[in-house]
Design a protein around this motif. Structure first.
Motif, PDB file in Angstrom:
ATOM      1  N   LEU A   1     -54.810  29.372  66.711  1.00  6.82           N
ATOM      2  CA  LEU A   1     -55.835  28.894  67.627  1.00  6.82           C
ATOM      3  C   LEU A   1     -56.406  27.537  67.262  1.00  6.82           C
ATOM      4  N   GLN A   2     -56.148  27.044  66.077  1.00  7.43           N
ATOM      5  CA  GLN A   2     -56.641  25.713  65.743  1.00  7.43           C
ATOM      6  C   GLN A   2     -56.037  24.671  66.664  1.00  7.43           C
ATOM      7  N   TYR A   3     -54.924  24.998  67.320  1.00  2.00           N
ATOM      8  CA  TYR A   3     -54.275  24.067  68.229  1.00  2.00           C
ATOM      9  C   TYR A   3     -54.648  24.322  69.680  1.00  2.00           C
ATOM     10  N   GLY A   4     -55.673  25.162  69.925  1.00  2.12           N
ATOM     11  CA  GLY A   4     -56.157  25.383  71.269  1.00  2.12           C
ATOM     12  C   GLY A   4     -55.748  26.726  71.830  1.00  2.12           C
ATOM     13  N   GLY A   5     -56.416  27.110  72.929  1.00  4.02           N
ATOM     14  CA  GLY A   5     -56.142  28.385  73.552  1.00  4.02           C
ATOM     15  C   GLY A   5     -54.735  28.501  74.079  1.00  4.02           C
ATOM     16  N   SER A   6     -54.069  27.362  74.354  1.00  8.97           N
ATOM     17  CA  SER A   6     -52.697  27.412  74.862  1.00  8.97           C
ATOM     18  C   SER A   6     -51.713  27.866  73.789  1.00  8.97           C
ATOM     19  N   ALA A   7     -52.166  27.974  72.548  1.00  9.03           N
ATOM     20  CA  ALA A   7     -51.290  28.424  71.457  1.00  9.03           C
ATOM     21  C   ALA A   7     -51.541  29.887  71.124  1.00  9.03           C
ATOM     22  N   VAL A   8     -51.935  30.687  72.111  1.00  8.78           N
ATOM     23  CA  VAL A   8     -52.281  32.081  71.848  1.00  8.78           C
ATOM     24  C   VAL A   8     -51.090  32.853  71.287  1.00  8.78           C
ATOM     25  N   GLY A   9     -49.855  32.484  71.677  1.00  9.40           N
ATOM     26  CA  GLY A   9     -48.686  33.177  71.155  1.00  9.40           C
ATOM     27  C   GLY A   9     -48.255  32.696  69.796  1.00  9.40           C
ATOM     28  N   GLY A  10     -48.428  31.407  69.530  1.00  6.77           N
ATOM     29  CA  GLY A  10     -48.019  30.846  68.256  1.00  6.77           C
ATOM     30  C   GLY A  10     -47.760  29.360  68.360  1.00  6.77           C
ATOM     31  N   VAL A  11     -47.363  28.785  67.235  1.00  8.15           N
ATOM     32  CA  VAL A  11     -47.096  27.354  67.129  1.00  8.15           C
ATOM     33  C   VAL A  11     -45.754  27.152  66.445  1.00  8.15           C
ATOM     34  N   VAL A  12     -44.959  26.231  66.966  1.00  2.00           N
ATOM     35  CA  VAL A  12     -43.730  25.784  66.310  1.00  2.00           C
ATOM     36  C   VAL A  12     -43.915  24.307  65.988  1.00  2.00           C
ATOM     37  N   ASN A  13     -43.901  23.987  64.711  1.00  2.00           N
ATOM     38  CA  ASN A  13     -44.119  22.614  64.258  1.00  2.00           C
ATOM     39  C   ASN A  13     -42.812  22.057  63.705  1.00  2.00           C
ATOM     40  N   VAL A  14     -42.289  21.028  64.359  1.00  2.00           N
ATOM     41  CA  VAL A  14     -41.049  20.376  63.946  1.00  2.00           C
ATOM     42  C   VAL A  14     -41.418  19.158  63.106  1.00  2.00           C
ATOM     43  N   ILE A  15     -41.001  19.144  61.847  1.00  2.00           N
ATOM     44  CA  ILE A  15     -41.418  18.103  60.904  1.00  2.00           C
ATOM     45  C   ILE A  15     -40.208  17.259  60.535  1.00  2.00           C
ATOM     46  N   ASP A  16     -40.322  15.945  60.724  1.00  2.00           N
ATOM     47  CA  ASP A  16     -39.204  15.031  60.480  1.00  2.00           C
ATOM     48  C   ASP A  16     -39.541  13.895  59.524  1.00  2.00           C
ATOM     49  N   ASN A  17     -40.779  13.830  59.034  1.00  2.00           N
ATOM     50  CA  ASN A  17     -41.197  12.823  58.049  1.00  2.00           C
ATOM     51  C   ASN A  17     -40.971  11.395  58.546  1.00  2.00           C
ATOM     52  N   ARG A  18     -41.055  11.184  59.855  1.00  2.00           N
ATOM     53  CA  ARG A  18     -40.859   9.838  60.395  1.00  2.00           C
ATOM     54  C   ARG A  18     -41.997   8.903  60.025  1.00  2.00           C
ATOM     55  N   ILE A  19     -43.160   9.466  59.725  1.00  2.00           N
ATOM     56  CA  ILE A  19     -44.243   8.703  59.100  1.00  2.00           C
ATOM     57  C   ILE A  19     -44.449   9.297  57.712  1.00  2.00           C
ATOM     58  N   PRO A  20     -43.885   8.697  56.665  1.00  2.00           N
ATOM     59  CA  PRO A  20     -44.043   9.263  55.316  1.00  2.00           C
ATOM     60  C   PRO A  20     -45.517   9.342  54.927  1.00  2.00           C
ATOM     61  N   THR A  21     -45.915  10.464  54.353  1.00  2.00           N
ATOM     62  CA  THR A  21     -47.303  10.647  53.928  1.00  2.00           C
ATOM     63  C   THR A  21     -47.464  10.591  52.419  1.00  2.00           C
ATOM     64  N   GLU A  22     -46.361  10.378  51.702  1.00  2.00           N
ATOM     65  CA  GLU A  22     -46.389  10.224  50.249  1.00  2.00           C
ATOM     66  C   GLU A  22     -45.495   9.057  49.864  1.00  2.00           C
ATOM     67  N   PRO A  23     -45.826   8.333  48.781  1.00  2.00           N
ATOM     68  CA  PRO A  23     -44.972   7.219  48.342  1.00  2.00           C
ATOM     69  C   PRO A  23     -43.558   7.687  48.031  1.00  2.00           C
TER      70      PRO A  23
END
Length: 705
Positions: free
Chosen positions: A155-177
């Motif tokens: 639910l942190q992603y809103g009521g439209s995520a009542v079933g669940g969340v699929v997060n696709v991560i590709d590191n296109r913006i690196p967050t670590e050196p």
């Protein structure tokens, strides 16, 4: 339809609660040796950075919510050309399978806009939830990992995520050196559809700058199946053991980079996706898709009470055109902007947490003969907070969220004579509440629970649709007076871990007061949308969006049992191991107003895999069993028979100078079994001409360096 789409302006939304799940850290060390010639490497060559699992930005090491992460060899050996098929058979997850080229994940029986698909934690809207034949513009060839968050904690992603969340991560913006230069390259070939694919990911940098570049290409022909099917493509009809019009070509890539400074970082990326694929529902219709995404992400750590401020901003330009033969038909487009800001505070006693703001705008348009929804604009804004309380026995989490959603119909501006679409504006104020708890019963045992109250604003097409939708063989009619969808969900889980042996089970129930779905009215409409006379030809069944009381209940479980080797029941030579990986789930979904089952729900599913490891070699063989699905509504559905699909894979790892090579071969549907997906609208309504793919051998090579 008489436009009764009324305007209203509702004030500030009500304070609400949203529970977020935990964080997990995973690291693996690559071999340090650099031999001068090829040699076998027994360890996994992938070097994994510390990662944050979707659902909790606070750093807890144990997960409250049911979460599955696929990366490395696990993702490589199960990846498909679509996101839905890649995740299919993960416990609690099935696929909307619209042939081999389009499918979305179905989580705990819920699909469409109740499943939120993210890229790197941010929104990347498309048109895949609007229609089953619309593909999700992501590809596993350039994906680092995929995370699936099930149940109330999404639910942190809103009521439209009542079933669940699929997060696709590709590191296109690196967050670590990134200290140095590295990457990976993939090559693959499959026999069942003569697919050739390849992808490359390159990354490099130092303490101050990091750069990411990736590209992929995928080309496949019509998919082989165990039954002879007819194809009536104009000029080239045929009869063969193939799914007509199931070929696909896709390519894309991205460039991104990040600048690091003493108190944080800022980065940006530009990515593109292009695809041309057959829809399989119509022999002469193909879809040409493009999606361009521009993203900015940054974090500032000022110190003091506010320990960090994290922001993500993205713009997505999505468009696809449906071609009939060589002629352009209906065009769908979705222009969107997504903003998310989170400010984390330092601990206050045993409390730690954050406050945040998210904003999303979407401008949707459909133009052409099969435009079954009008042009529309949707704007949503939300404030949320999240707090966690650490205790001696575990952890509690809770939060708050308030949303305002405005949906405006713009009609059909390209042709004012089209008057069947309602025009006007609605405003909704969804609010949701969720709590989570984790209890450490013993070093090997944990209990988790999540309780949530959710409200979801209707989507634009649920309110406004009024036209022919060939992909679903229906004339879809929205209801401009729909109210918010409301649900209460409860999840209870237990997990056990002892060395390589693990077990996890989750039971859940979700009850909806106003579950919005398509229901057959029992009438047929002609091409003008008028009620057809009995026996008339060239008509479409009328399906109406409406709210009903509904209940979803289910159980999902999985685990690993070491049979032979270290910590197993017996011994093998050296460090050889033999594991039994097991999984299963069942979900029941019922329309409480009629007493009938809801459509396209996965039946009982169980599966098991024997996994053998010996130095650089590994081998797997297993099966997935789907029971027959007899629990279907009396109108607009079809029963499916039980089936069992066997699969196997073998991998070999070696090292050549500084490169780690993984050779693999994978055989799907070894018995060439004829099977139909019970969760696909293709096989449960009017298109029983798209069975699951037949026997396929996939071979490939991954090089990491």
């Amino acid at each position: 339809m008489t436009p009764n789409f009324r305007r209203n302006a509702v004030g500030a939304a009500i304070l609400s609660l949203a529970s977020f799940a935990g964080i997990a850290h995973a690291q693996a060390q690559a071999q340090a040796q650099v031999p001068t010639q090829a040699q076998a490497v027994p360890a996994d060559p992938a070097s994994l950075r510390e990662v944050t699992v979707t659902g909790n930005p606070l750093g807890a090491s144990d997960l409250i919510a049911p979460t599955t992460t696929l990366s490395g060899d696990r993702l490589l050996l199960r990846s498909e050309s679509t996101l839905g098929e890649t995740l299919n058979n993960v416990p609690g997850v099935s696929s909307s399978y619209f042939g081999p080229n389009a499918s979305r994940p179905i989580i705990r029986g819920q699909d469409g806009d109740r499943i939120r698909i993210l890229q790197n934690g941010g929104g990347a809207p498309d048109a895949s939830a609007l229609s089953y034949d619309h593909a999700v513009p992501v590809d596993a060839l350039v994906t680092e990992r995929i995370e699936v968050l099930r149940g109330p904690s999404a639910l942190q992603y809103g009521g439209s995520a009542v079933g669940g969340v699929v997060n696709v991560i590709d590191n296109r913006i690196p967050t670590e050196p990134l200290n140095g230069f590295g990457g990976r390259a993939d090559l693959g070939y499959a026999t069942g559809n003569k697919e050739k694919n390849g992808g490359v990911v390159l990354e490099g940098g130092n303490d101050r700058i990091a750069v990411h570049v990736d590209a992929f290409n995928r080309d496949s022909k019509d998919v082989s199946v165990p039954i002879t099917l007819e194809c009536s493509k104009p000029g080239s009809p045929w009869s063969a053991r193939k799914i007509c019009n199931s070929a696909n070509e896709a390519h894309g890539g991205a460039v991104g980079g990040t600048l690091f400074f003493d108190q944080g970082y800022i980065g940006a990326s530009v990515s593109t996706y292009r695809s041309t694929y057959g829809t399989v529902a119509e022999d002469d219709v193909t879809i040409g898709m493009k999606s361009d995404r521009y993203a900015i992400e940054g974090e500032w750590r000022p110190g003091g009470f506010i320990s960090s401020i994290h922001a993500k901003l993205s713009h997505t330009d999505y468009r696809h055109t449906e071609f009939e033969g060589g002629q352009a038909g209906t065009t769908f487009s979705n222009m969107s902007n997504d903003l998310r800001i989170e400010a984390r505070h330092q601990k206050i006693g045993n409390f730690e947490g954050l406050v945040g703001f998210s904003s999303e705008t979407n401008r949707f348009a459909a133009d052409g003969e099969e435009a079954f929804a009008p042009h529309s604009r949707t704007r949503s804004n939300a404030f949320f907070l999240h707090e966690e309380l650490g205790t001696s026995w575990g952890r509690l989490s809770f939060g708050a969220r308030t949303e305002q959603v405005r949906i405006r119909s713009l009609g059909y501006p390209d042709d004012p004579s089209v008057t069947r679409f309602a025009i006007g504006e609605r405003t909704f104020n969804p609010h949701s509440a969720a709590f989570g708890a984790l209890v450490n019963l013993a070093p090997q045992w944990q209990l988790t629970s999540n309780l949530a109250y959710t409200e979801r604003a209707p989507k634009d097409y649920e309110l406004l649709a009024n036209g022919p939708h060939v992909a679903t063989a229906a004339w879809e009619v929205g209801d401009p007076n729909l109210k918010k969808e409301k649900s209460t969900g409860f999840d209870l889980g237990a997990q056990w871990k002892s060395g390589p042996n693990t077990a996890r089970v989750n039971a859940y129930v979700t009850r909806f007061q106003n579950y919005i779905g398509l229901t057959a009215s029992g009438r047929n409409l002609d091409e003008e949308g008028n009620v057809a006379e009995p026996g008339a030809t060239d008509t479409l069944a009328e399906y109406v969006y409406g709210g009903v009381r509904a209940r979803f209940t289910g159980i999902e479980a999985n685990g690993n049992l070491r049979l032979l080797g270290a910590d197993g029941f017996g011994r093998l030579r050296d460090a050889d191991t033999l594991d039994l990986e097991w999984r299963g789930d069942i979900v029941r979904a019922k329309n409480l107003d009629t007493g009938e089952p809801l459509p396209r729900i996965a039946p009982l599913r169980v599966g098991a895999t024997l996994a053998y490891g010996s130095g650089p070699w590994s081998a797997r063989v297993g099966f997935d069993y789907n029971a027959a699905q007899r629990r279907i509504p009396t109108v607009g559905a079809r029963e499916t028979e039980a089936y069992t699909l066997w699969n196997a894979a073998i991998t070999y790892r070696m090292k050549v100078r500084r490169a780690n090579l993984t050779w693999y071969a994978r055989m799907d549907n070894i018995g060439n079994k004829l099977a139909y997906s019970p969760t696909s609208i293709l096989t449960t309504t009017v298109y029983p001409n798209a069975p699951l793919p037949g026997r396929t051998l996939k071979v490939g090579l991954r090089v990491t360096f």
